[in-house]
Design an enzyme around this catalytic site. Structure first.
Site, PDB file in Angstrom:
ATOM      1  N   LYS A   1       0.868  -1.184   0.000  1.00 24.07           N
ATOM      2  CA  LYS A   1       0.000   0.000   0.000  1.00 24.07           C
ATOM      3  C   LYS A   1       0.905   1.234   0.000  1.00 24.07           C
ATOM      4  O   LYS A   1       1.090   1.877   1.036  1.00 24.07           O
ATOM      5  CB  LYS A   1      -0.948  -0.040   1.195  1.00 24.07           C
ATOM      6  CG  LYS A   1      -2.098  -1.025   0.999  1.00 24.07           C
ATOM      7  CD  LYS A   1      -3.049  -1.039   2.174  1.00 24.07           C
ATOM      8  CE  LYS A   1      -3.968   0.153   2.196  1.00 24.07           C
ATOM      9  NZ  LYS A   1      -5.085   0.069   1.250  1.00 24.07           N
TER      10      LYS A   1
HETATM   11  C1  LIG Z   1      -6.109  -1.524  -4.149  1.00 19.17           C
HETATM   12  C2  LIG Z   1      -6.773  -2.217  -3.026  1.00 19.17           C
HETATM   13  N1  LIG Z   1      -7.247  -3.466  -3.196  1.00 19.17           N
HETATM   14  C3  LIG Z   1      -7.861  -4.132  -2.218  1.00 19.17           C
HETATM   15  C4  LIG Z   1      -8.038  -3.556  -0.965  1.00 19.17           C
HETATM   16  C5  LIG Z   1      -8.714  -4.325   0.140  1.00 19.17           C
HETATM   17  O1  LIG Z   1      -7.769  -4.669   1.106  1.00 19.17           O
HETATM   18  P1  LIG Z   1      -8.183  -4.857   2.644  1.00 19.17           P
HETATM   19  O2  LIG Z   1      -9.273  -5.842   2.655  1.00 19.17           O
HETATM   20  O3  LIG Z   1      -6.953  -5.367   3.286  1.00 19.17           O
HETATM   21  O4  LIG Z   1      -8.614  -3.537   3.143  1.00 19.17           O
HETATM   22  C6  LIG Z   1      -7.572  -2.259  -0.725  1.00 19.17           C
HETATM   23  C7  LIG Z   1      -7.736  -1.615   0.589  1.00 19.17           C
HETATM   24  O5  LIG Z   1      -6.875  -1.671   1.399  1.00 19.17           O
HETATM   25  C8  LIG Z   1      -6.901  -1.586  -1.771  1.00 19.17           C
HETATM   26  O6  LIG Z   1      -6.451  -0.355  -1.574  1.00 19.17           O
END
Ligand SMILES: Cc1ncc(COP(=O)(O)O)c(C=O)c1O
Length: 320
Positions: free
Chosen positions: A159
């Site tokens: 991230k």
């Molecule tokens: C690009 C992206 N994909 C998927 C997710 C979903 O991830 P999570 O379930 O860990 O929040 C997120 C959010 O964090 C994201 O930014």
């Protein structure tokens, strides 16, 4: 959206909200040189509990490693303790939690080794990211004209703040076109993910989701896969094409901010009967009970903020 709180944790200090400011010349602001997490805490019978806290703290450190930060002065234990402390001191029961490791002093020569990493943690009250009606009615999405990152151009397992310019391009375009969310295809043309959510489809009773190579390894995705398996559904991780979405019985997306939401329409094509489908609803139901501490089998996903709740949890884990 009100993002106020009493304090923001910055490098070990609880800083009053209005004093939690950064200098204009912070390199993170200019180059997106930061990594972050999105986490939620939910109110339970034992007080606020942070959902999958350790997994999020580990992913934050993994993102930092992928980005190239070396020798960060915080470990998983210190990060999880700081997050609990920030939720507690702000007195929130249900909240969103945003830790950010950012390149602070130095780093202007585009080399992470010349900068100094800082860590800050903000919390705020945030309920429905995709709107009040999304849970019942589902949302409308389109396939974005923007492609998701090539995994050797940006790092899709991390991230990294700069990655999200791609999400902003896609989401802005989709909402200007009148949709709620964008679905991005990977550089090979297969379905990747949304701007901040992973994606699933249901066809003939089977649940299918793209494998993680080109997308973020979502923690909600992992929770949904666990719940789906526990409910007895067959789950396949495989490439998904755009037209497989059009003919799916159900499509849903999941993420920390969005939670678990059905898609009623994609590219002006109704999905199933245009309502949140039965398998999506079954999974949503278990997920919502799990995050609120109502299901003992998923209690180990919760990190309770109050001391007494932590002791109670340890006792119940020993007993089970
Ligand atoms: C690009 C992206 N994909 C998927 C997710 C979903 O991830 P999570 O379930 O860990 O929040 C997120 C959010 O964090 C994201 O930014």
């Amino acid at each position: 959206m009100a993002m106020e709180s009493k304090f923001i944790w910055m490098n070990g200090e609880m800083v009053p909200f209005e004093k939690a400011t950064l200098h204009f010349l912070t390199p993170a602001l200019h180059y997106g040189a930061a990594v972050f997490e999105g986490i939620r805490a939910y109110n339970t019978e034992k007080g606020p509990a942070v959902f999958r806290l350790k997994d999020h703290a580990e992913r934050l450190l993994d993102s930092a490693r992928v980005f190239g930060f070396r020798e960060l002065p915080w470990d998983v234990g210190q990060i999880t303790a700081a997050i609990k402390q920030t939720v507690k001191v702000n007195g929130f029961k249900d909240c969103y939690i945003r830790p950010l490791v950012y390149l602070d002093g130095g780093g202007w020569n585009l080399n992470v080794d010349f900068g100094k990493p800082s860590l800050a943690i903000a919390v705020w009250e945030w309920t429905n990211y995709l709107g009040d009606e999304a849970l019942a009615k589902g949302i409308r999405a389109n396939i974005s004209s923007f492609t998701r990152h090539h995994p050797n151009v940006m790092m899709t397992k991390a991230k990294i703040a700069g990655n999200y310019a791609n999400s902003i391009l896609a989401k802005t375009e989709s909402q200007r076109l009148g949709f709620d969310e964008a679905i991005l295809l990977d550089p090979q043309g297969y379905v990747a993910e949304c701007t901040g959510e992973n994606l699933f489809l249901v066809r003939g009773g089977k649940i299918i989701t793209p494998s993680t190579a080109p997308v973020l390894e979502g923690i909600t995705r992992h929770s949904i896969l666990t719940i789906a398996n526990d409910l007895g559904y067959e789950v396949l991780e495989q490439p998904v094409s755009r037209d497989q979405l059009y003919i799916a019985d159900e499509v849903f997306v999941c993420g920390t901010a969005a939670e678990c939401i059905g898609l009623s329409e994609i590219d002006f094509r109704k999905i199933g009967d245009g309502m949140t489908g039965p398998i999506t609803r079954a999974i949503q139901h278990v997920f919502h009970d799990a995050i609120r501490g109502k299901l003992a089998q998923y209690d180990n996903w919760l990190a309770y903020v109050e001391e007494t709740a932590i002791i109670k949890q340890q006792v119940s884990l020993k007993a089970s």
